[in-house]
Design an enzyme around this catalytic site. Structure first.
Site, PDB file in Angstrom:
ATOM      1  CG  HIS A 199      -2.240  -0.738   0.740  1.00 31.30           C
ATOM      2  ND1 HIS A 199      -2.381  -2.082   0.928  1.00 31.30           N
ATOM      3  CD2 HIS A 199      -3.331  -0.326   0.076  1.00 31.30           C
ATOM      4  CE1 HIS A 199      -3.534  -2.463   0.433  1.00 31.30           C
ATOM      5  NE2 HIS A 199      -4.136  -1.418  -0.096  1.00 31.30           N
ATOM      6  CD  GLU A 206     -11.237  -7.270  -3.517  1.00 33.36           C
ATOM      7  OE1 GLU A 206     -10.112  -6.745  -3.519  1.00 33.36           O
ATOM      8  OE2 GLU A 206     -12.215  -6.763  -2.945  1.00 33.36           O
ATOM      9  CG  ASP A 258      -6.798  -8.036  -2.251  1.00 34.29           C
ATOM     10  OD1 ASP A 258      -5.660  -8.206  -1.761  1.00 34.29           O
ATOM     11  OD2 ASP A 258      -7.635  -7.269  -1.763  1.00 34.29           O
ATOM     12  CB  CYS A 303     -10.082  -0.504  -9.903  1.00 38.28           C
ATOM     13  SG  CYS A 303     -10.773  -1.715  -8.797  1.00 38.28           S
TER      14      CYS A 303
END
Lengths: 89, 619
Positions: free
Chosen positions: B199, B455, B479, B526
């Site tokens: 992240h 995901e 993911d 995305c």
């Protein structure tokens, strides 16, 4: 014990620098010093306390001095507030 | 007195360039873990010792701050260093110190716990202030608290943050840390851990600041104040460079800042799509709002304005708003009204372009303080699972989103959908939220599109069963990759195993796209795959309708799309999935495809050239 009402005049409000200056000034005196804002009362000799007032331009505060040199302490403190902490107003 | 430092030896470290660009500046060595203290009752005989410990910690903190203040005064001058004078006063605040001593004595609290709770209480008050200046001061209070806790809990020496633009160097960094640091002038960051899609790496790209991850043991060799060159083009960190190397980089830096892909730009004529392939197939572009800070929103908004039609109509919307990042900024779940304000603000600022709000996806690596600790957070209580178990929280968020939808440009998205049953329950909650708003007479968009993130492999495999229930589908490639390959993308020991181009992942993506087409629903992506240059031909070939990437990646993606031909890309993907059994083969085929079309330079992997494994080259 004496009390006075003051108004925050400078644009930036009661931020760190003036808070530090107020605490410094108040600590010169023996008298106890409190600031009251909207019923919230803090010890005026505590910088973190003064900062948490988060007083913005235009807000009204009540100053309270109590002790042998309360007259002189109040005079100098009110004076410093009235000058807008010597900042842009 | 401060003496000039001895010139240090030049060191070079290889890592993964997580966000491109070059930064040159002083290092700021950051020790990540924020400390907290636990409560217990002291034995009466320990009270005296505890008070001594506390007084000694206060003394050390004062000495340390005084030292930092002197350094700051020398480096940045008196006005900027006055912050340390204020910090000094805070750590000498007799009012608070005596309160803490009293709590140790009378309540028999451990010193660390008393420090933690007292300072946190004051910090909370500052954070609640309407004045942004005051809210920033909360960090100073936290600074002091952390400093005292460090001495009390006997942790390593720690310097306070200097108010000069610096390159942050750390073993690791949480998104919350990174957010705090973006408020000061962070030039870039270099961390030992992490991977391309951790992240913080995503955050760096969205902020447009250069960043290196997976440097392994670099941090321990670097001290605050060392001159650094962070090369986000080649994945290299140079410590204490010689003047000649530094001059070379300064030249390159000015070149990178104003060049290249930027000039290719987006198609901005009214009536024309923002992006399309060479054979005129439109691919819709959207932006991921990686976190909710005003800086990130402003950046996205500027890009949306820059690409608006001549009459000012915005076309570039938000394809993914990670609402859980508002939690990081709030430290707690915001109320329905607070959320509504945030969502409505976004909906208005991007109107009439779409704003896609994804419900809270906490858990996994997005740890929320105070949440239950799990052995396997990625396989645990996260995303939609939490929402379904917390009806009040979920309904509150759904109402906040619905209320922001009245002008018809808000989409709703559910994360981490694993089974059709979960989706049915989520939709029932949505209906309940609608009914509640109907009863109270609040306006909302009755046709607000509702979609799911695909995901989890089960959702990709069973996509046909979900699609009739939703208006659109969005693939979360990060993911999906880590769940398919059973690789934690944040674990740098196995980072090389995280391969978004693995045929297993690509087959799941293609299957999901085909299911969406069969169901007549739009399909978007995305995840990070959207901005990965080598993946662009595949996304085009699969026939994905919308690609959502971080704002800094929009222009280069648009430029790449213009160079590709849909029919050719489709042939490539069909062949590739029929033949390839490894990510290496997939890569080879894509590279060959690109080189036959003389596109290698544009799609080159310079930004992604990785230096997996620890390599320390001493010069």
């Amino acid at each position: 014990m004496i009390r006075r009402t003051v108004t925050i005049k400078n644009r930036a409000g009661l931020h760190t620098r003036p808070a530090a200056a107020i605490v410094k000034l108040a600590s010169k005196f023996e008298s106890e010093f409190f600031i009251i804002k909207e019923g919230f009362r803090i010890n005026g000799k505590s910088i973190i306390g003064v900062m948490t007032l988060a007083a913005a331009q235009g807000s009204q505060l009540e100053l309270e001095c109590d002790g042998p040199d309360e007259e002189q302490a109040m005079k100098e403190l009110v004076d410093y507030f009235d000058k807008g902490f010597e900042e842009e107003m | 007195m401060i003496r000039p430092k001895e010139p240090k030896e030049t060191l070079r470290f290889s890592g993964i360039a997580a966000s491109r660009g070059i930064a040159i500046g002083p290092a700021y060595r950051y020790f990540r873990a924020l400390l907290y203290a636990e409560d217990h009752e002291l034995a009466l005989s320990d009270v005296g010792h505890e008070i001594e410990q506390f007084d000694s910690a206060v003394r050390k903190a004062r000495q340390e701050i005084e030292k930092v203040r002197r350094v700051a005064e020398q480096k940045v001058g008196t006005p900027a260093s006055s912050i340390f004078e204020a910090q000094m006063m805070m750590v000498s605040d007799e009012f608070i110190l005596s309160t803490i001593r009293q709590r140790i004595k009378q309540e028999r609290k451990p010193a660390a716990f008393a420090v933690d709770t007292e300072f946190s209480a004051h910090k909370k008050m500052l954070e609640a202030s309407e004045s942004p200046v005051m809210r920033e001061r909360a960090d100073d209070v936290e600074d002091i608290k952390q400093r005292l806790l460090r001495y009390l809990l006997d942790r390593q020496k720690w310097l306070s943050k200097l108010e000069v633009p610096s390159i942050l160097v750390a073993e690791s960094l949480t998104p919350a840390d990174a957010i705090l640091f973006t408020q000061s002038s962070m030039l870039g960051f270099a961390i030992d851990g992490g991977g391309l899609t951790s992240h913080v790496a995503i955050l760096a790209r969205s902020l447009g600041i250069p960043a290196l991850v997976a440097l392994h043991s670099a941090a321990e060799h670097i001290e605050t104040g060392d001159t650094l060159i962070l090369d986000g083009e080649r994945g290299e960190l140079i410590v204490c460079p010689d003047p000649e190397t530094q001059r070379g980089y300064e030249q390159e830096q000015s070149f990178v800042l104003g060049s290249g892909v930027e000039a290719l730009g987006l198609i901005v004529e009214p009536g024309e799509p923002l992006a399309r392939t060479a054979d005129a197939r439109e691919v819709k572009l959207l932006m991921n709002l990686e976190f909710g800070s005003e800086v990130a929103v402003l950046e996205a908004e500027r890009l949306s304005e820059a690409t608006a039609t001549a009459d000012g109509k915005k076309r570039l919307g938000l394809g993914l708003v990670r609402t859980e990042h508002f939690l990081l900024l709030h430290d707690d779940f915001p109320t329905e009204d607070e959320q509504n304000e945030l969502y409505l603000n976004l909906a208005e600022r991007f109107y009439p372009a779409w704003v896609t709000l994804r419900t809270f996806d906490v858990g996994g690596d997005k740890v929320l303080s105070g949440t239950y600790r799990e052995d396997n957070p990625f396989l645990g209580w996260r995303g939609l699972r939490i929402s379904l178990d917390e009806p009040d929280l979920f309904l509150g968020q759904l109402r906040a989103i619905l209320r922001a939808s009245a002008r018809g440009n808000v989409k709703l998205m559910f994360p981490m959908v694993t089974t059709a049953d979960e989706l049915e329950r989520a939709l029932a909650f949505l209906q309940e939220a609608r009914n509640m708003l109907h009863a109270t007479g609040d306006a909302y968009d009755e046709h607000m599109p509702v979609g799911i993130m695909v995901e989890v492999p089960s959702a990709a495999i069973m996509a046909d069963s979900f699609i009739p229930m939703v208006d659109y589908v969005s693939i979360g490639s990060n993911d999906l990759t880590q769940y398919t390959l059973a690789v934690d993308r944040g674990n740098d020991l196995i980072a090389p195993l995280y391969q978004e181009l693995h045929p297993a992942v690509l087959k799941l993506i293609r299957g999901t796209v085909e299911a969406s087409k069969r169901g007549g629903k739009p399909i978007s992506i995305c995840g990070e795959l959207g901005s990965y240059p080598l993946a662009t031909p595949l996304l085009v070939g699969f026939g994905i309708d919308e690609i959502s990437v971080s704002p800094t990646a929009v222009r280069s993606l648009a430029a790449r799309l213009r160079l590709l031909n849909y029919t050719e890309c489709k042939e490539l993907t069909d062949r590739l999935l029929a033949e390839c059994v490894s990510p290496e083969e997939v890569k080879r085929q894509i590279l060959q495809f690109l080189s036959e079309r003389h596109l290698i330079d544009v799609f080159s992997e310079t930004t992604l050239r990785s230096g997996f494994g620890a390599r320390l080259i001493k010069k």
